[in-house]
Write a protein that holds these residues in place. Sequence first.
Motif, PDB file in Angstrom:
ATOM      1  N   PRO A   1      18.467  28.230  72.643  1.00  0.00           N
ATOM      2  CA  PRO A   1      19.823  28.607  72.264  1.00  0.00           C
ATOM      3  C   PRO A   1      20.485  29.529  73.296  1.00  0.00           C
ATOM      4  N   THR A   2      19.739  30.470  73.871  1.00  0.00           N
ATOM      5  CA  THR A   2      20.311  31.389  74.850  1.00  0.00           C
ATOM      6  C   THR A   2      20.752  30.632  76.096  1.00  0.00           C
ATOM      7  N   LEU A   3      19.941  29.708  76.565  1.00  0.00           N
ATOM      8  CA  LEU A   3      20.283  28.922  77.739  1.00  0.00           C
ATOM      9  C   LEU A   3      21.541  28.095  77.487  1.00  0.00           C
ATOM     10  N   LEU A   4      21.660  27.540  76.291  1.00  0.00           N
ATOM     11  CA  LEU A   4      22.844  26.761  75.938  1.00  0.00           C
ATOM     12  C   LEU A   4      24.089  27.643  75.937  1.00  0.00           C
ATOM     13  N   ASN A   5      23.983  28.849  75.397  1.00  0.00           N
ATOM     14  CA  ASN A   5      25.117  29.775  75.399  1.00  0.00           C
ATOM     15  C   ASN A   5      25.507  30.171  76.822  1.00  0.00           C
ATOM     16  N   GLU A   6      24.518  30.407  77.658  1.00  0.00           N
ATOM     17  CA  GLU A   6      24.798  30.738  79.054  1.00  0.00           C
ATOM     18  C   GLU A   6      25.507  29.578  79.748  1.00  0.00           C
ATOM     19  N   ALA A   7      25.090  28.358  79.449  1.00  0.00           N
ATOM     20  CA  ALA A   7      25.725  27.183  80.036  1.00  0.00           C
ATOM     21  C   ALA A   7      27.172  27.063  79.571  1.00  0.00           C
ATOM     22  N   LYS A   8      27.423  27.346  78.310  1.00  0.00           N
ATOM     23  CA  LYS A   8      28.794  27.285  77.790  1.00  0.00           C
ATOM     24  C   LYS A   8      29.682  28.329  78.472  1.00  0.00           C
ATOM     25  N   VAL A   9      29.167  29.527  78.656  1.00  0.00           N
ATOM     26  CA  VAL A   9      29.928  30.588  79.324  1.00  0.00           C
ATOM     27  C   VAL A   9      30.212  30.184  80.765  1.00  0.00           C
ATOM     28  N   ALA A  10      29.210  29.647  81.450  1.00  0.00           N
ATOM     29  CA  ALA A  10      29.384  29.222  82.839  1.00  0.00           C
ATOM     30  C   ALA A  10      30.413  28.102  82.945  1.00  0.00           C
ATOM     31  N   LEU A  11      30.395  27.172  81.997  1.00  0.00           N
ATOM     32  CA  LEU A  11      31.358  26.076  82.008  1.00  0.00           C
ATOM     33  C   LEU A  11      32.776  26.591  81.781  1.00  0.00           C
ATOM     34  N   ARG A  12      32.942  27.488  80.821  1.00  0.00           N
ATOM     35  CA  ARG A  12      34.267  28.065  80.576  1.00  0.00           C
ATOM     36  C   ARG A  12      34.786  28.775  81.827  1.00  0.00           C
ATOM     37  N   ARG A  13      33.910  29.517  82.451  1.00  0.00           N
ATOM     38  CA  ARG A  13      34.295  30.242  83.661  1.00  0.00           C
ATOM     39  C   ARG A  13      34.667  29.263  84.769  1.00  0.00           C
ATOM     40  N   ALA A  14      33.872  28.226  84.937  1.00  0.00           N
ATOM     41  CA  ALA A  14      34.130  27.245  85.989  1.00  0.00           C
ATOM     42  C   ALA A  14      35.460  26.526  85.767  1.00  0.00           C
ATOM     43  N   LEU A  15      35.789  26.236  84.542  1.00  0.00           N
ATOM     44  CA  LEU A  15      37.033  25.524  84.250  1.00  0.00           C
ATOM     45  C   LEU A  15      38.263  26.374  84.529  1.00  0.00           C
ATOM     46  N   GLU A  16      38.112  27.678  84.503  1.00  0.00           N
ATOM     47  CA  GLU A  16      39.235  28.583  84.754  1.00  0.00           C
ATOM     48  C   GLU A  16      39.331  28.996  86.215  1.00  0.00           C
ATOM     49  N   MET A  17      38.373  28.630  87.021  1.00  0.00           N
ATOM     50  CA  MET A  17      38.326  29.088  88.397  1.00  0.00           C
ATOM     51  C   MET A  17      38.740  27.983  89.360  1.00  0.00           C
ATOM     52  N   GLU A  18      39.314  28.409  90.472  1.00  0.00           N
ATOM     53  CA  GLU A  18      39.730  27.486  91.528  1.00  0.00           C
ATOM     54  C   GLU A  18      39.120  27.944  92.842  1.00  0.00           C
ATOM     55  N   GLY A  19      38.895  26.985  93.712  1.00  0.00           N
ATOM     56  CA  GLY A  19      38.426  27.291  95.054  1.00  0.00           C
ATOM     57  C   GLY A  19      39.557  27.088  96.049  1.00  0.00           C
ATOM     58  N   VAL A  20      39.195  26.910  97.303  1.00  0.00           N
ATOM     59  CA  VAL A  20      40.203  26.735  98.345  1.00  0.00           C
ATOM     60  C   VAL A  20      40.041  25.418  99.100  1.00  0.00           C
ATOM     61  N   GLY A  21      39.052  24.616  98.712  1.00  0.00           N
ATOM     62  CA  GLY A  21      38.908  23.290  99.301  1.00  0.00           C
ATOM     63  C   GLY A  21      38.001  23.197 100.506  1.00  0.00           C
ATOM     64  N   VAL A  22      37.020  24.079 100.589  1.00  0.00           N
ATOM     65  CA  VAL A  22      36.051  23.961 101.679  1.00  0.00           C
ATOM     66  C   VAL A  22      34.648  23.784 101.113  1.00  0.00           C
ATOM     67  N   LEU A  23      33.888  22.931 101.772  1.00  0.00           N
ATOM     68  CA  LEU A  23      32.474  22.781 101.473  1.00  0.00           C
ATOM     69  C   LEU A  23      31.742  23.545 102.561  1.00  0.00           C
ATOM     70  N   VAL A  24      30.832  24.406 102.151  1.00  0.00           N
ATOM     71  CA  VAL A  24      30.150  25.303 103.080  1.00  0.00           C
ATOM     72  C   VAL A  24      28.674  24.943 103.142  1.00  0.00           C
ATOM     73  N   GLN A  25      28.115  25.069 104.340  1.00  0.00           N
ATOM     74  CA  GLN A  25      26.697  24.809 104.534  1.00  0.00           C
ATOM     75  C   GLN A  25      26.096  25.968 105.306  1.00  0.00           C
ATOM     76  N   ARG A  26      24.897  26.381 104.898  1.00  0.00           N
ATOM     77  CA  ARG A  26      24.226  27.477 105.605  1.00  0.00           C
ATOM     78  C   ARG A  26      23.503  26.931 106.822  1.00  0.00           C
ATOM     79  N   ASP A  27      23.760  27.526 107.970  1.00  0.00           N
ATOM     80  CA  ASP A  27      23.094  27.147 109.202  1.00  0.00           C
ATOM     81  C   ASP A  27      21.684  27.731 109.179  1.00  0.00           C
ATOM     82  N   ALA A  28      20.694  26.869 109.216  1.00  0.00           N
ATOM     83  CA  ALA A  28      19.303  27.312 109.082  1.00  0.00           C
ATOM     84  C   ALA A  28      18.875  28.229 110.230  1.00  0.00           C
TER      85      ALA A  28
END
Length: 112
Positions: A1-28
């Motif tokens: 149940p806790t994991l499900l609640n955390e997922a719901k919170v993360a989804l709500r947050r993600a739906l309200e957030m916007e990025g700037v349109g870049v995909l980033v990769q870490r240079d090893a």
Amino acid sequence: PTLLNEAKVALRRALEMEGVGVLVQRDAASGTYKVAMIAEGSPASKEGSIQVGDTIISIGKQPTSDMDVHQLADSVLGRRGTRVKLTLGRLSSEGELGVYSVLLNRKDGPSA
């Protein structure tokens, strides 16, 4: 149940957030974050100066050198209509690092 609640919170947050349109990769080799892709029609592509291969030096006043990928994403994401400042670097043909900053609106088209 806790994991499900955390997922719901993360989804709500993600739906309200916007990025700037870049995909980033870490240079090893260097551990730096590089622009791997720019989404067409995104704030980053509309701004016009960001190029694939540019190094993201800081987001706002926070250097990216100590960030993990989740911290970097959290720093770029924000509410639609707010702004984020990216400081980037690009190597010249002579091998010198040129540093520049852009102020992007988190809106207007695809966001990554």
